[in-house]
Design a protein around this motif. Structure first.
Motif, PDB file in Angstrom:
ATOM      1  N   ALA A 132       0.817  -1.222   0.000  1.00 53.20           N
ATOM      2  CA  ALA A 132       0.000   0.000   0.000  1.00 53.20           C
ATOM      3  C   ALA A 132       0.849   1.269   0.000  1.00 53.20           C
ATOM      4  O   ALA A 132       0.664   2.138  -0.874  1.00 53.20           O
ATOM      5  CB  ALA A 132      -0.967  -0.022   1.182  1.00 53.20           C
ATOM      6  N   PRO A 133       1.790   1.443   0.944  1.00 50.73           N
ATOM      7  CA  PRO A 133       2.608   2.658   0.885  1.00 50.73           C
ATOM      8  C   PRO A 133       3.509   2.718  -0.343  1.00 50.73           C
ATOM      9  O   PRO A 133       3.838   3.804  -0.819  1.00 50.73           O
ATOM     10  CB  PRO A 133       3.438   2.605   2.175  1.00 50.73           C
ATOM     11  CG  PRO A 133       3.390   1.194   2.640  1.00 50.73           C
ATOM     12  CD  PRO A 133       2.086   0.646   2.155  1.00 50.73           C
ATOM     13  N   THR A 134       3.897   1.541  -0.877  1.00 54.12           N
ATOM     14  CA  THR A 134       4.730   1.518  -2.074  1.00 54.12           C
ATOM     15  C   THR A 134       3.966   2.028  -3.285  1.00 54.12           C
ATOM     16  O   THR A 134       4.497   2.775  -4.115  1.00 54.12           O
ATOM     17  CB  THR A 134       5.231   0.091  -2.347  1.00 54.12           C
ATOM     18  OG1 THR A 134       5.979  -0.368  -1.216  1.00 54.12           O
ATOM     19  CG2 THR A 134       6.110   0.043  -3.584  1.00 54.12           C
ATOM     20  N   LEU A 135       2.690   1.632  -3.403  1.00 53.38           N
ATOM     21  CA  LEU A 135       1.868   2.051  -4.540  1.00 53.38           C
ATOM     22  C   LEU A 135       1.294   3.454  -4.369  1.00 53.38           C
ATOM     23  O   LEU A 135       0.762   4.020  -5.325  1.00 53.38           O
ATOM     24  CB  LEU A 135       0.721   1.060  -4.745  1.00 53.38           C
ATOM     25  CG  LEU A 135       1.096  -0.338  -5.231  1.00 53.38           C
ATOM     26  CD1 LEU A 135      -0.155  -1.188  -5.400  1.00 53.38           C
ATOM     27  CD2 LEU A 135       1.844  -0.272  -6.558  1.00 53.38           C
ATOM     28  N   LEU A 287       2.948  11.989 -12.262  1.00 50.16           N
ATOM     29  CA  LEU A 287       2.642  10.735 -12.960  1.00 50.16           C
ATOM     30  C   LEU A 287       3.912   9.995 -13.341  1.00 50.16           C
ATOM     31  O   LEU A 287       3.996   8.767 -13.185  1.00 50.16           O
ATOM     32  CB  LEU A 287       1.809  11.029 -14.215  1.00 50.16           C
ATOM     33  CG  LEU A 287       1.430   9.802 -15.052  1.00 50.16           C
ATOM     34  CD1 LEU A 287       0.600   8.825 -14.233  1.00 50.16           C
ATOM     35  CD2 LEU A 287       0.672  10.222 -16.307  1.00 50.16           C
ATOM     36  N   GLN A 288       4.916  10.706 -13.826  1.00 49.24           N
ATOM     37  CA  GLN A 288       6.180  10.060 -14.194  1.00 49.24           C
ATOM     38  C   GLN A 288       6.856   9.422 -12.977  1.00 49.24           C
ATOM     39  O   GLN A 288       7.412   8.330 -13.074  1.00 49.24           O
ATOM     40  CB  GLN A 288       7.125  11.088 -14.825  1.00 49.24           C
ATOM     41  CG  GLN A 288       6.710  11.538 -16.218  1.00 49.24           C
ATOM     42  CD  GLN A 288       7.597  12.660 -16.735  1.00 49.24           C
ATOM     43  OE1 GLN A 288       7.928  13.603 -16.011  1.00 49.24           O
ATOM     44  NE2 GLN A 288       7.999  12.557 -17.986  1.00 49.24           N
ATOM     45  N   ILE A 289       6.783  10.094 -11.832  1.00 47.54           N
ATOM     46  CA  ILE A 289       7.337   9.522 -10.604  1.00 47.54           C
ATOM     47  C   ILE A 289       6.597   8.245 -10.239  1.00 47.54           C
ATOM     48  O   ILE A 289       7.198   7.226  -9.900  1.00 47.54           O
ATOM     49  CB  ILE A 289       7.243  10.548  -9.448  1.00 47.54           C
ATOM     50  CG1 ILE A 289       8.195  11.710  -9.696  1.00 47.54           C
ATOM     51  CG2 ILE A 289       7.562   9.878  -8.109  1.00 47.54           C
ATOM     52  CD1 ILE A 289       8.022  12.855  -8.720  1.00 47.54           C
ATOM     53  N   GLY A 290       5.258   8.297 -10.309  1.00 47.33           N
ATOM     54  CA  GLY A 290       4.449   7.132  -9.976  1.00 47.33           C
ATOM     55  C   GLY A 290       4.769   5.935 -10.857  1.00 47.33           C
ATOM     56  O   GLY A 290       4.896   4.804 -10.378  1.00 47.33           O
ATOM     57  N   LEU A 291       4.913   6.181 -12.157  1.00 46.62           N
ATOM     58  CA  LEU A 291       5.216   5.088 -13.082  1.00 46.62           C
ATOM     59  C   LEU A 291       6.627   4.536 -12.851  1.00 46.62           C
ATOM     60  O   LEU A 291       6.863   3.338 -13.016  1.00 46.62           O
ATOM     61  CB  LEU A 291       5.072   5.586 -14.526  1.00 46.62           C
ATOM     62  CG  LEU A 291       3.641   5.952 -14.964  1.00 46.62           C
ATOM     63  CD1 LEU A 291       3.647   6.538 -16.367  1.00 46.62           C
ATOM     64  CD2 LEU A 291       2.731   4.735 -14.902  1.00 46.62           C
ATOM     65  N   ALA A 292       7.551   5.412 -12.473  1.00 44.68           N
ATOM     66  CA  ALA A 292       8.933   4.970 -12.267  1.00 44.68           C
ATOM     67  C   ALA A 292       9.064   4.045 -11.066  1.00 44.68           C
ATOM     68  O   ALA A 292       9.935   3.167 -11.049  1.00 44.68           O
ATOM     69  CB  ALA A 292       9.848   6.181 -12.097  1.00 44.68           C
ATOM     70  N   VAL A 293       8.217   4.231 -10.035  1.00 43.46           N
ATOM     71  CA  VAL A 293       8.328   3.388  -8.832  1.00 43.46           C
ATOM     72  C   VAL A 293       7.324   2.233  -8.843  1.00 43.46           C
ATOM     73  O   VAL A 293       7.272   1.442  -7.896  1.00 43.46           O
ATOM     74  CB  VAL A 293       8.130   4.230  -7.553  1.00 43.46           C
ATOM     75  CG1 VAL A 293       9.161   5.340  -7.473  1.00 43.46           C
ATOM     76  CG2 VAL A 293       6.722   4.813  -7.471  1.00 43.46           C
ATOM     77  N   PHE A 294       6.571   2.100  -9.929  1.00 37.87           N
ATOM     78  CA  PHE A 294       5.513   1.098  -9.997  1.00 37.87           C
ATOM     79  C   PHE A 294       6.048  -0.330  -9.975  1.00 37.87           C
ATOM     80  O   PHE A 294       5.380  -1.251  -9.493  1.00 37.87           O
ATOM     81  CB  PHE A 294       4.679   1.329 -11.263  1.00 37.87           C
ATOM     82  CG  PHE A 294       3.514   0.392 -11.409  1.00 37.87           C
ATOM     83  CD1 PHE A 294       2.450   0.446 -10.535  1.00 37.87           C
ATOM     84  CD2 PHE A 294       3.499  -0.556 -12.423  1.00 37.87           C
ATOM     85  CE1 PHE A 294       1.372  -0.412 -10.665  1.00 37.87           C
ATOM     86  CE2 PHE A 294       2.429  -1.424 -12.566  1.00 37.87           C
ATOM     87  CZ  PHE A 294       1.358  -1.352 -11.678  1.00 37.87           C
ATOM     88  N   SER A 295       7.263  -0.528 -10.476  1.00 40.79           N
ATOM     89  CA  SER A 295       7.798  -1.888 -10.600  1.00 40.79           C
ATOM     90  C   SER A 295       7.932  -2.583  -9.249  1.00 40.79           C
ATOM     91  O   SER A 295       7.830  -3.809  -9.164  1.00 40.79           O
ATOM     92  CB  SER A 295       9.164  -1.853 -11.290  1.00 40.79           C
ATOM     93  OG  SER A 295      10.072  -1.031 -10.572  1.00 40.79           O
ATOM     94  N   THR A 296       8.131  -1.826  -8.171  1.00 40.69           N
ATOM     95  CA  THR A 296       8.246  -2.437  -6.845  1.00 40.69           C
ATOM     96  C   THR A 296       6.996  -3.225  -6.503  1.00 40.69           C
ATOM     97  O   THR A 296       7.058  -4.363  -6.033  1.00 40.69           O
ATOM     98  CB  THR A 296       8.486  -1.354  -5.778  1.00 40.69           C
ATOM     99  OG1 THR A 296       9.680  -0.637  -6.086  1.00 40.69           O
ATOM    100  CG2 THR A 296       8.623  -1.975  -4.398  1.00 40.69           C
ATOM    101  N   GLY A 297       5.838  -2.616  -6.722  1.00 39.17           N
ATOM    102  CA  GLY A 297       4.574  -3.287  -6.431  1.00 39.17           C
ATOM    103  C   GLY A 297       4.348  -4.515  -7.289  1.00 39.17           C
ATOM    104  O   GLY A 297       3.844  -5.539  -6.805  1.00 39.17           O
ATOM    105  N   VAL A 298       4.728  -4.441  -8.553  1.00 38.94           N
ATOM    106  CA  VAL A 298       4.542  -5.573  -9.459  1.00 38.94           C
ATOM    107  C   VAL A 298       5.330  -6.788  -8.978  1.00 38.94           C
ATOM    108  O   VAL A 298       4.809  -7.910  -8.899  1.00 38.94           O
ATOM    109  CB  VAL A 298       4.976  -5.195 -10.892  1.00 38.94           C
ATOM    110  CG1 VAL A 298       4.953  -6.426 -11.805  1.00 38.94           C
ATOM    111  CG2 VAL A 298       4.071  -4.109 -11.454  1.00 38.94           C
ATOM    112  N   PHE A 299       6.591  -6.585  -8.611  1.00 40.08           N
ATOM    113  CA  PHE A 299       7.425  -7.706  -8.193  1.00 40.08           C
ATOM    114  C   PHE A 299       7.028  -8.226  -6.824  1.00 40.08           C
ATOM    115  O   PHE A 299       7.217  -9.409  -6.529  1.00 40.08           O
ATOM    116  CB  PHE A 299       8.899  -7.302  -8.227  1.00 40.08           C
ATOM    117  CG  PHE A 299       9.486  -7.359  -9.606  1.00 40.08           C
ATOM    118  CD1 PHE A 299      10.059  -8.526 -10.088  1.00 40.08           C
ATOM    119  CD2 PHE A 299       9.426  -6.257 -10.444  1.00 40.08           C
ATOM    120  CE1 PHE A 299      10.577  -8.592 -11.370  1.00 40.08           C
ATOM    121  CE2 PHE A 299       9.957  -6.308 -11.732  1.00 40.08           C
ATOM    122  CZ  PHE A 299      10.530  -7.473 -12.199  1.00 40.08           C
TER     123      PHE A 299
END
Length: 503
Positions: A132-135, A287-299
């Motif tokens: 949750a805090p990551t996303l 939005l660019q920041i959000g997309l850049a850190v999105f991979s953490t949640g995926v993995f």
């Protein structure tokens, strides 16, 4: 209950990538808008350790219902805020009313999922608590970019109402004990509130005001220290304390609280550092920041089924050691950071962190709370969750201080080499002056001053980037220590029957 738990944790960081937009909408300065996040954290960190007592007084289902309904109403008020003062007040209300949803989920899971079922429950709750805090920055950035900052709060309305209506109908695991109010430790509650509230304020605001040089920070630090000593004395001497510190006599619980603290440092400090780097150094939008850190949640989501399978076959202590070690390795992989890093360079370190979070958090929940006697579970769960948030607060404060102090140090060291004896600098300055001379024809002094400002900006950018690497080194050291302590944990056998007495 996990829906309410998720949105309460999500709102800690959902505003982090959109503070500039909120400040613009409410005509607030950067210092004022920072309190939008601080007020939520202060209120939440106060109510979390009180949740065990409140659950006994109101029962789990009605506490969760009131918490969800209050959180939803406060979210609506945040979206309607008309100035920065009203926003800060409503955010504090939102954190205080919603904070009880966080630890209550942990204790309820032990009642609903006995024996080996607890492995899957802990995996799910552990994933949500760090996911949750990551996303938060990703979701917040997307909402702000496509709609407006008001919808950062309006998105809570539907899930909040759903939780407030459904939980009382489905969660029937204990009965209220209103008579406990008469014997409540009101002095302990007051001391705890002052201690945690002043501590959180000191940690959040200290880096911006140069710590003890500011009279307000100095006053809140002393107040927090004295109230903390009073709270410790009261908790150990009162018959029915608001927080059960005697649970720390259990080796697993004491170590688990420390691991929760360190994990909080890793999760929240990284969520703080990465968007800050991308915004300040790279100039990314929300939005660019959000997309850049999105991979953490995926993995992390990808790690859930892997953990669920291994947790049934492998000692949880070794899974936790793997998770903490991999988390530390992911922090170390951030240290070669340069000013050119974007989503592509951040992908591998964040992928490791996302995978590691699942293995670091989920087994900690089982090993820490699973070995406690049922009658201690409620009060101890609040302390366990408090340590994660406290770790996050201290981690963010430490990183902010590192960024402030080490940036100046690195800048001065770089500046020492920027002199006439440096051929690279001389060449760069000459080229810059030639370009600026064409722009400012007839004004060589202005062209020269502009070239010096550009050189200063380049030096400051590199100094900032080096400072982020320093912060990640410190976080790596914390995880190295935690990983080394894992073998001290005792193995916990899953309970064989339902944990009915816990509530």
């Amino acid at each position: 209950m996990c829906v309410g738990f998720f949105i309460a944790l999500l709102d800690i960081q959902i505003v982090s990538a959109s503070l500039k937009d909120i400040g613009g909408g409410l005509s607030a300065s950067p210092d004022e808008v920072a309190s939008v996040q601080t007020s939520y954290l202060i209120a939440e960190i106060i109510v979390i350790p009180m949740s065990g007592f409140l659950a006994r007084v109101m029962s789990t289902r009605w506490l969760f219902c009131v918490s969800a309904a209050g959180f939803t109403a406060a979210s609506l008020l945040c979206g309607w805020a008309w100035d920065i003062e009203s926003m800060i007040a409503f955010r504090a209300l939102q954190g205080f009313l919603g904070g009880s949803m966080i630890p209550t989920v942990f204790t309820t899971a032990f009642a609903f999922f006995p024996g080996r079922k607890m492995v899957v429950a802990a995996a799910t709750i552990g994933a949500l608590s760090s996911l949750a805090p990551t996303l938060g920055p990703t979701i917040g950035g997307w909402i702000t970019d496509h709609y407006s900052w008001h919808w950062l709060f309006f998105v809570n309305l539907v899930p909040g109402l759903f939780v407030a209506i459904v939980v009382p109908r489905m969660v029937r695991i204990d009965e209220p004990e209103p008579a406990l109010i008469r014997s409540a430790d009101w002095l302990g509650i007051a001391l705890m509130g002052v201690f945690l509230g002043c501590l959180e304020y000191t940690l959040e605001e200290g880096p911006r005001w140069n710590w003890m040089e500011d009279p307000t920070i100095r006053a809140t630090a002393w107040t927090s220290g004295l109230a903390g000593l009073g709270f410790l004395w009261r908790s150990l001497s009162y018959a029915q304390p608001i927080v059960d510190l005697t649970a720390l006599k259990s080796r697993n619980f004491a170590l688990g609280c420390f691991f929760s603290f360190v994990t909080g440092i890793g999760i929240f400090a990284t969520i703080y550092l990465t968007p800050l780097f991308l915004g300040r150094v790279r100039g990314f939008s929300a939005l660019q920041i959000g997309l850049a850190v999105f991979s953490t949640g995926v993995f992390q989501v990808m790690a859930i089924p892997v953990y669920a399978v291994l947790a049934r076959r492998v000692d949880l202590r070794w899974l936790m050691m793997f998770g903490l070690g991999l988390f530390g390795l992911s922090m170390w992989s951030f240290t070669p950071i340069t000013h050119e890093w974007g989503w592509h360079e951040l992908l591998w370190p964040q992928a490791m962190r996302g995978f590691a979070q699942q293995f670091a958090v989920a087994p900690t929940v089982t090993l820490t709370l699973g070995g406690l006697a049922p009658h201690k579970l409620k009060l101890a769960s609040g302390l366990f969750n408090l340590m994660r948030n406290l770790g996050g607060a201290i981690g963010i404060a430490a990183c902010a201080t590192i960024l402030n102090d080490r940036t100046n140090l690195h800048f001065l060291r770089i500046a020492e080499h920027l002199n006439a004896a440096n051929p690279a600098m001389t060449t760069l300055l000459q080229r810059s002056q030639a370009r600026n001379a064409a722009l400012f024809v007839g004004d060589p002094a202005h062209a020269h001053a502009t070239s010096l400002r550009q050189l200063w900006s380049l030096a400051f950018r590199e100094a900032q980037t080096m400072t982020y690497a320093d912060a990640f080194v410190v976080i790596t050291a914390c995880f190295a220590l935690a990983t080394a302590l894992v073998p001290l944990m005792r193995k916990v056998a899953p309970p064989t029957g339902p944990v009915t007495e816990a509530h």
